[in-house]
Each structure stands twice: as structure tokens, then as C-alpha cells.
Design a protein around this motif. Structure first.
Motif, PDB file in Angstrom:
ATOM      1  N   ARG A  28       0.847  -1.205   0.000  1.00 52.11           N
ATOM      2  CA  ARG A  28       0.000   0.000   0.000  1.00 52.11           C
ATOM      3  C   ARG A  28       0.884   1.258   0.000  1.00 52.11           C
ATOM      4  O   ARG A  28       0.651   2.184  -0.774  1.00 52.11           O
ATOM      5  N   SER A  29       1.923   1.256   0.855  1.00 53.59           N
ATOM      6  CA  SER A  29       2.823   2.427   0.888  1.00 53.59           C
ATOM      7  C   SER A  29       3.552   2.593  -0.431  1.00 53.59           C
ATOM      8  O   SER A  29       3.747   3.725  -0.900  1.00 53.59           O
ATOM      9  N   ASN A  30       3.978   1.483  -1.027  1.00 51.38           N
ATOM     10  CA  ASN A  30       4.688   1.588  -2.305  1.00 51.38           C
ATOM     11  C   ASN A  30       3.792   2.188  -3.386  1.00 51.38           C
ATOM     12  O   ASN A  30       4.253   2.965  -4.228  1.00 51.38           O
ATOM     13  N   LEU A  31       2.507   1.813  -3.384  1.00 53.29           N
ATOM     14  CA  LEU A  31       1.577   2.381  -4.370  1.00 53.29           C
ATOM     15  C   LEU A  31       1.478   3.891  -4.164  1.00 53.29           C
ATOM     16  O   LEU A  31       1.594   4.669  -5.123  1.00 53.29           O
ATOM     17  N   ILE A  32       1.303   4.309  -2.922  1.00 52.81           N
ATOM     18  CA  ILE A  32       1.154   5.745  -2.649  1.00 52.81           C
ATOM     19  C   ILE A  32       2.441   6.490  -3.005  1.00 52.81           C
ATOM     20  O   ILE A  32       2.398   7.548  -3.635  1.00 52.81           O
ATOM     21  N   ASN A  33       3.575   5.922  -2.629  1.00 53.73           N
ATOM     22  CA  ASN A  33       4.859   6.549  -2.993  1.00 53.73           C
ATOM     23  C   ASN A  33       4.960   6.760  -4.496  1.00 53.73           C
ATOM     24  O   ASN A  33       5.609   7.689  -4.966  1.00 53.73           O
ATOM     25  N   SER A  34       4.328   5.860  -5.279  1.00 53.98           N
ATOM     26  CA  SER A  34       4.379   5.960  -6.742  1.00 53.98           C
ATOM     27  C   SER A  34       3.234   6.793  -7.307  1.00 53.98           C
ATOM     28  O   SER A  34       3.102   6.913  -8.520  1.00 53.98           O
ATOM     29  N   GLY A  35       2.364   7.296  -6.445  1.00 57.44           N
ATOM     30  CA  GLY A  35       1.245   8.112  -6.912  1.00 57.44           C
ATOM     31  C   GLY A  35       0.079   7.296  -7.452  1.00 57.44           C
ATOM     32  O   GLY A  35      -0.788   7.828  -8.147  1.00 57.44           O
ATOM     33  N   ILE A  36       0.043   6.003  -7.152  1.00 59.02           N
ATOM     34  CA  ILE A  36      -1.093   5.156  -7.552  1.00 59.02           C
ATOM     35  C   ILE A  36      -2.019   5.036  -6.345  1.00 59.02           C
ATOM     36  O   ILE A  36      -1.572   4.731  -5.240  1.00 59.02           O
ATOM     37  N   LEU A  37      -3.339   5.292  -6.550  1.00 58.58           N
ATOM     38  CA  LEU A  37      -4.259   5.288  -5.410  1.00 58.58           C
ATOM     39  C   LEU A  37      -4.650   3.874  -4.993  1.00 58.58           C
ATOM     40  O   LEU A  37      -5.223   3.137  -5.793  1.00 58.58           O
ATOM     41  N   PRO A  38      -4.370   3.477  -3.734  1.00 55.04           N
ATOM     42  CA  PRO A  38      -4.983   2.256  -3.225  1.00 55.04           C
ATOM     43  C   PRO A  38      -6.358   2.622  -2.660  1.00 55.04           C
ATOM     44  O   PRO A  38      -6.470   3.490  -1.796  1.00 55.04           O
ATOM     45  N   LEU A  39      -7.410   1.989  -3.154  1.00 49.94           N
ATOM     46  CA  LEU A  39      -8.777   2.286  -2.711  1.00 49.94           C
ATOM     47  C   LEU A  39      -9.399   1.012  -2.171  1.00 49.94           C
ATOM     48  O   LEU A  39      -9.208  -0.066  -2.739  1.00 49.94           O
ATOM     49  N   ILE A  40     -10.166   1.138  -1.086  1.00 45.85           N
ATOM     50  CA  ILE A  40     -10.756  -0.052  -0.452  1.00 45.85           C
ATOM     51  C   ILE A  40     -12.278  -0.012  -0.624  1.00 45.85           C
ATOM     52  O   ILE A  40     -12.918   1.005  -0.316  1.00 45.85           O
TER      53      ILE A  40
END
Ligand code: MIC
Ligand code: SF4
Length: 639
Positions: A561-573
């Protein structure tokens, strides 16, 4: 108020926030470690941050994953890492020294300190009473640059160890049992703290086996107290001065408790293809075994390999079994050579392979088609061995060694064989594999950059409308090995994301990369625990390269999840997990006014293909929102 050990160490390092579960804190990070397969990205990012000297007390760059050197790529990566390490004050551990986690435990781990590593098994350091956390490469680069790390405060789960293990039952069986009880997502949002009388009978390397595989629980980290066994271990390594006693307050209150009765434990095994698919060896029965692999950061300690040598001494490996052994470090390898145990292993018919990750990450020793492979490792995800139809079982060193002799899955309890305790040893301190950064700096040391090292992909700041086509609907427990597979063909390309991206999800859906390229902007739909396993940022960077804008899942694993955010990709639940069932390949999903919606508790997605609305949660911290708006962490820093 009485405190858990985890919170005592966190409190000692607290820079911002308070220890309230679910809230964000910033802590001082004393140490970092990197390994080579995530390290090239870490050091590219560190270079991009334009810092001079690192701010941690100690940072070490290990080389242990990419060891085959079947072309120039990996050797170029090693040289690159060595050059950047020298520029910034990072210690460099040369290939041949051993596996990062084993080496860090031996040489640098200190009770009560904090450690951040660009590898999910960094919690191995918890065996020494450290708060040791695995993270994405960018987080580790940031920790080196600033000496700090931000995280969500976990709850603390106590594993209360009662009694004492019997011979033939060992630390691996303890953690396999815990995995059976808690599952691969049972540790998410938690620190697992071991306590109780049973702790005393476990050596530091036993404890490290247990905290190492806490990664498979999805836990933030796991740790043990620091006691006389810790002192003994540090003394064996010539570092008694690093010892301090540490424990939770006797009346500390925990969020959850799991009691494990060590006397009752039996040899266990994780069946294909998940570390929590655990049963007792007895229940699984004497299945025929084709390969046995002993080693990895979980079970390659001196104590483990001495037990294996004792079991194999004077015997012969079964004719149908290929036994491979990879020691954890140069120090262990040298000791086994000095005391003759290495000869016992070789003469029994074991193949001794390099003291590195090796078969654990599919770098060689892939078993034959349809093989049953018993491994003392920590992950048995489908295909990770390099053979897609292999059946990998995770077992203890004792079970592995005995089965290598019998040719079938065997456990020692009823074997009538005795297993003597391993006498303590002192190791000869040796730092001949370490390159110190003394006298080197940014001015006098150029970056050595081979032709396979490509810049990492950068995202764009969020626009008003986010529209993407569903290019994958994935199930539960998708691993980072599923997202960005690693084997001897792909690992040499860890510093070349544009190339690697072509193989994103290739082991479960060959057409994924092509579909993304056609779609332009993509969305991935996931089930529970999306992104479990490795810390590899490549599982976010490859999707970024392919135009993935967001991942909508039932839940996420912490590091991914952190890696996605660091890359600017939204993790959505998904707010309503049933909405997952109505999504199909090719659906177009839209998020309007995304900048405003990020501030809200619920983010609305519109399925343009079906006309249905989907409600999702982001649960982003302030910093995470800023990163997403900027199109990733590096963009935010450069701003
Ligand atoms: C692993 O065990 O999966 C790895 C390879 O060590 C990874 C790191 C990587 O993918 O490079 C990990 O555990 O983080
Ligand atoms: Fe290396 Fe395997 Fe440990 Fe990962 S799990 S660090 S690949 S030995």
C-alpha cells in the motif's frame, strides 16, 4: 502505565505524534539496510534526493539476491550500489558475505534500536529486541536522507510462550503454528511481541527465525525481549558491549493475546502454495520428496546447520532426493569448514551452494516438473521456485534433513533418533567482506552506472478527473510475486523498470501488460490482502510504467500500500466488498473531482460501463494525500 516492549522502544524514538493505534507517528530511524534486488532503486532515489551524507547511525548495503551474474547486468548493479554507498557514507557488504538479515543480526543489530530495511524480512532483527521494519525502497532512501520514518501506530499482539520445545521441534514449527492460527493477514496493523517463560529456551537465532516469518503474517514487525540469551549471542559475535536487557513491564496490557504451548507443538509444514496452509507433518503423511533445500534468511544459522550436519553425519541422502544447502553467512560457512561439519554435509551427498538467497528467490535450483520440494524458507507462493507446477512445503531444518535421508516427508519425534543440543561457539570476527566509506564522498566518488540501469518511472500530478479501464480482476491474497515475478530471468532487470514491466502479472495473466498498453489508463481490481509478500517497489513501479492509476481492493498489505502511494497510484478499499463481484475486465471507472474527494471519508467511483456507483475508502494520512496529489513522493520532495 505499564508498557509493552514494542511501545517502550517506539516511545524512545518518538519524534512526532503519540502512540495511539491507527494514528501516524514519526520515529527516529537508527539504522537501515538494503539488499541488491531492491537496492538499485533505493540508491537511484537517494541520488535523486541530492543529499550528501546519510543521517542514520549506521546504514549497510548488502549484496545477496542477484548473485548469478549470467550477464553483465547484476555485476553492474553491484558496482552501482558500491559507488553510491561510498558517496553517502553507507557500509557495503560484498557479494559472498551472506544474506542481509543473517549478517545484520551477527554484525550490527543492537537491542532497543530501530532498523528500516528495503526487504520484507527485516523484522529478523526483532530476534535481538529491535524494532526492525520492512519497507519500500523509497521509504528507506528517505530514512537514510532524514534519519526518520513515519508509520501508522500498530496494535500489539502478545504471543505468550509456555513450556519448552522437545528435540525435533524447533522455532520454525512455532512460527508455522502461529501462521496456522493467525493466517497471512492476521498480523496486518500489528506488532507481534513474544513473551512468557518459553522465551528463555529459545536462542537469538531461533527467535530470529520466528520474527523473520512474522512478515508472512503481514505484521508491521515482531520482537522478543533482550535477555541473557541475547547477551550470549552478542558475546559469541564479539559484541557483548552492545547488550542491554529489555522487556515489557510485567503487567503490560496487550490488544490481543495468543497462547502457544511449546511442549505440545509438533513438527509442522506449510503446504502449497501459502505459508499459512499449515498442518502437522504427521497429518500430511509420508509423501515422496524430490528436492530438499536448506537455507534462506529464515533457517541458515549456525545452530540450524549444525543440527542438519548432526542428522546427516555418516548417512547417505536418498537416491531420489536432491539436497541443496546454502549457509547464511561467510562466518557460518567458515565455522562449519573449521569444525568439520561441512565435511559431514558434503560426504552425506549434499550440494553446497553459495551463502546467499539463491533458491529462495528462484535464483537457481528450480525443482523438476511437478516435484515435491521441502524448503526451510519462508514463502511457498506458486511459481516462486521457478517451476510453476512444483509443490513446495515449508519445514524446519530438522524435518528437512531427516526427509532428505528417508526420501519421504518425515518427522523426528517418533523416529527413535536422538538429537543432541548444539554446543555454543565463538566466531572469529572478520570484516574482510565489508567496504567502509571512509575518505570517500560525493566529490571524489563518481556514480558507476551500467547500461542496464534506467531511470525509475515518475507519475504525473493528479488531474481533476481520473478515468481508467479495468485491466485485471484479481482474487484474494495476490502476492508481489504475482504482480512482479522474480526469477533468474527477471531479477537481473530490477534496475530496468521499462523492461521489467512487460512481465507484470505474467505468471497469472500473460496478456496483462499488452492490455494496459492498449487501455492507456488502467485500474486493477483486487480481493483481500492485495500485495502481500515482498517489499519490492517494482510491484508498484511496473504498474506505474504500464499506466495503472488506481487499485481498488477489499484490503491491502502494508508495505505494498505504501509503495503504491509513494508511486502516486491510489490504493482504494471497497466500502461494500460485494461491489467487487460486479466488476469485469473492460469496465471504465471514473473518479470526478479527485482532489476534493481525497479530503472525504468516502471516494465515489462511477462505473461508466454499468452506470453503477461504487463507494471506496482511502484512509489516507495528510502526507499520503499530498503524495498522491503530487503524483508520488519523489515529485512531492522535488516540489
Ligand atoms: C523476497 O523474499 O521476496 C525478497 C526477494 O527478499 C523481497 C525483496 C525483493 O523482492 O527484492 C522481500 O522480501 O522484500
Ligand atoms: Fe533472500 Fe529469501 Fe530472505 Fe527474501 S526471503 S531475503 S529472497 S533469503
Amino acid at each position: 502505565m505499564a508498557k509493552t516492549l514494542a511501545y517502550k522502544i517506539l516511545e524512545n524514538h518518538l519524534l512526532k505524534g503519540s502512540l495511539i493505534p491507527g494514528t501516524e507517528i514519526t520515529i527516529k530511524m537508527d539504522q537501515t539496510l538494503t539488499q541488491d534486488s531492491t537496492g538499485t532503486m533505493v540508491y537511484l532515489q537517494l541520488e535523486a534526493m541530492n543529499v550528501d551524507r546519510i543521517k542514520t547511525e549506521l546504514s549497510v548495503a548488502y549484496i545477496d539476491h542477484n548473485m548469478l551474474q549470467s550477464g553483465f547486468e547484476s555485476a553492474d548493479d553491484h558496482a552501482f550500489i558500491q559507488s553510491v554507498a561510498k558517496r553517502h557514507g553507507v557500509l557495503y557488504s560484498k557479494p559472498g558475505n551472506g544474506i542481509c538479515h543473517q549478517l545484520h543480526l551477527e554484525n550490527y543489530g543492537i537491542p532497543g534500536k530501530t532498523l528500516l530495511g528495503s526487504d520484507s524480512h527485516t523484522p529478523t532483527g526483532g530476534g535481538l529486541g529491535m524494532i526492525a521494519i520492512g519497507a519500500g525502497g523509497l521509504d528507506v532512501a528517505m530514512a537514510m536522507a532524514a534519519g526518520t520514518y513515519s508509520l501508522t501506530v500498530p496494535k500489539v499482539l502478545k504471543v505468550d510462550l509456555k513450556g519448552k520445545l522437545r528435540p525435533w521441534v524447533s522455532a520454525k514449527d512455532v512460527i508455522l503454528y502461529v501462521l496456522q492460527q493467525l493466517t497471512v493477514k492476521g498480523g496486518v496493523g500489528k506488532i507481534i511481541e513474544y513473551a512468557g517463560e518459553g522465551v528463555q529456551s529459545l536462542s537469538v537465532t531461533d527467535r530470529a527465525t520466528i520474527t523473520n516469518m512474522g512478515a508472512e503474517l503481514g505484521a508491521t514487525t515482531s520482537l522478543f525481549p533482550s535477555d541473557e540469551n541475547t547477551r550470549d549471542y552478542l558475546a559469541q559475535q564479539g559484541r557483548e558491549q552492545d547488550y542491554i536487557p529489555l522487556a515489557a513491564d510485567p503487567d503490560a496490557v496487550y490488544d490481543e493475546v495468543l497462547v502457544v504451548d511449546l511442549d505440545q507443538l509438533e513438527p509442522m509444514a506449510a503446504k502449497p502454495h501459502s505459508p499459512d496452509n499449515v498442518d502437522s507433518v504427521k497429518n500430511i503423511g509420508p509423501i515422496k520428496v524430490d528436492q530438499v533445500a536448506i537455507g534462506s534468511c529464515t533457517n541458515s544459522s549456525y545452530g540450524d546447520l549444525m543440527k542438519v550436519a548432526q542428522i546427516l553425519k555418516g548417512k547417505k541422502v536418498h537416491p531420489d532426493v536432491s539436497l541443496v544447502i546454502s549457509p547464511g553467512s561467510s562466518r557460518i560457512l567458515a565455522k562449519l569448514a573449521e569444525n568439520g561439519a561441512m565435511a559431514d554435509l558434503i560426504l552425506a551427498g549434499a550440494r553446497i551452494i553459495e551463502n546467499a538467497c539463491g533458491p529462495c528467490i528462484g535464483m537457481g535450483q528450480s525443482p523438476k516438473s511437478g516435484a515435491v520440494s521441502l524448503r526451510t524458507f519462508n514463502r511457498n507462493f506458486k511459481g516462486r521456485s521457478g517451476t510453476l507446477d512444483a509443490q513446495v512445503y515449508l519445514v524446519s531444518p530438522e524435518t528437512a534433513a531427516l526427509s532428505a535421508l528417508t526420501g519421504v516427508l518425515s518427522e523426528g519425534l517418533d523416529s527413535g533418533l536422538t538429537l543432541e543440543p548444539i554446543p555454543e561457539v565463538t566466531f572469529t570476527p572478520n570484516d574482510n567482506f565489508i567496504v567502509y566509506p571512509e575518505g570517500t564522498n560525493k566529490e571524489n566518488t563518481p556514480v558507476e552506472m551500467g547500461p542496464n540501469i534506467k531511470p525509475f518511472p515518475r507519475n504525473n500530478p493528479l488531474g481533476a478527473l481520473l478515468a481508467a479501464e479495468v485491466t485485471l480482476v484479481a482474487g484474494n491474497n495476490i502476492t508481489t510475486d504475482d504482480i512482479m515475478p522474480s526469477d533468474s530471468n527477471l531479477l537481473p532487470y530490477r534496475s530496468n523498470v521499462p523492461y521489467l514491466a512487460n512481465f507484470c502479472f505474467s505468471k497469472i495473466d500473460k496478456d496483462f501488460a499488452g492490455r494496459c498498453q492498449k487501455a492507456g489508463a488502467s485500474a486493477i481490481i483486487g480481493g483481500e490482502n492485495y500485495g502481500q509478500g515482498s517489499s519490492r517497489e517494482h510491484a508498484a513501479l511496473a504498474p506505474l510504467q504500464l499506466g495503472v492509476k488506481f487499485v481498488l481492493a477489499k484490503s491491502f498489505a502494508r508495505i505494498h500500500r505504501s509503495n503504491l502511494i509513494n508511486s502516486g497510484i491510489l490504493p482504494l478499499i471497497f466500502e461494500n466488498p460485494e461491489d467487487y463481484d460486479a466488476l469485469q475486465l473492460g469496465h471504465i471507472l471514473e473518479i470526478e473531482d479527485i482532489q476534493d474527494q481525497l479530503e472525504k471519508d468516502i471516494i465515489l467511483l462511477n462505473n461508466r460501463t454499468t452506470g453503477r456507483e461504487i463507494r471506496a475508502k482511502g484512509n489516507y494520512s495528510q502526507l499520503e494525500k499530498e503524495m498522491l496529489l503530487a503524483g508520488g513522493r519523489i515529485n512531492l520532495i522535488s516540489k
